[in-house]
Design an enzyme around this catalytic site. Sequence first.
Site, short mmCIF file in Angstrom:
data_model
loop_
_atom_site.label_atom_id
_atom_site.label_comp_id
_atom_site.label_asym_id
_atom_site.label_seq_id
_atom_site.Cartn_x
_atom_site.Cartn_y
_atom_site.Cartn_z
N HIS A 71 50.27 4.73 -30.05
CA HIS A 71 49.78 6.09 -30.30
C HIS A 71 49.16 6.16 -31.69
CE1 HIS A 71 52.39 8.42 -27.17
NE2 HIS A 71 51.96 7.26 -26.68
N GLU A 109 49.47 8.24 -34.19
CA GLU A 109 50.37 8.50 -35.31
C GLU A 109 51.17 7.25 -35.68
OE1 GLU A 109 50.36 12.31 -32.73
OE2 GLU A 109 50.23 10.14 -32.43
N CYS A 137 56.45 9.73 -31.39
CA CYS A 137 55.79 9.84 -32.69
C CYS A 137 56.62 10.70 -33.65
CB CYS A 137 54.39 10.39 -32.52
SG CYS A 137 53.31 9.25 -31.63
N CYS A 195 54.17 13.61 -30.09
CA CYS A 195 55.11 13.54 -28.98
C CYS A 195 56.50 13.16 -29.49
CB CYS A 195 54.62 12.50 -27.96
SG CYS A 195 54.73 10.80 -28.57
#
Length: 193
Positions: free
Chosen positions: A84, A86, A117, A114
């Site tokens: 992801h 992040e 993250c 999410c």
Amino acid sequence: MFRWCCNAIFHPIHHTPATMTGAAMEDALASFATHERFMSVAIEEARLAAEAGDVPIGAVVVHDGRIVGRGRNQVEVLNDPTAHAEILALGAAAAGIGDWRLDACTLYSTLEPCTMCSGAILLARPRLIVYGTRDPRAGAVSSTARLLEQNPYNLDFEVVEGILASECAGLLKEFFGRLRRGDVERPGGDKGR
């Protein structure tokens, strides 16, 4: 302590408290301009993710006014569920400054982080989190679990949401529209999915 600043509520131009002085107003406007500048870089990362066939999410980590980590969603490109934006930006920042503790940093993300993250944010400790648009289905900062607010580490976080929200949301809407039509070439030759 958890401090929440929602751009839609506390926008410094439209909702100025009566007690805000000229200097305070200037600081608020300067902060808003800074957030927009770094969010624009995160949006560019998101566009690169979309061009590669990944969901358009981008992130940057800022320390002392300069970008020390960048990331864009690469789940499809790397065939890695943890890739992801992040996570990649936090990892790059830690490598860049030589410390996994990112207390003095700010994380900018085009989409509300999410659960995974948010867990990485708790561990890396950037105390200011700025994101563009909410994720009502999987966002774990304000939309669902609110993990930073009630964290087991007793860390203080400040969250600012809604910076360039319509542009961030527009990238996602456009991408998923193209994906539904089969107009997105995924890595490995997959169309849609």
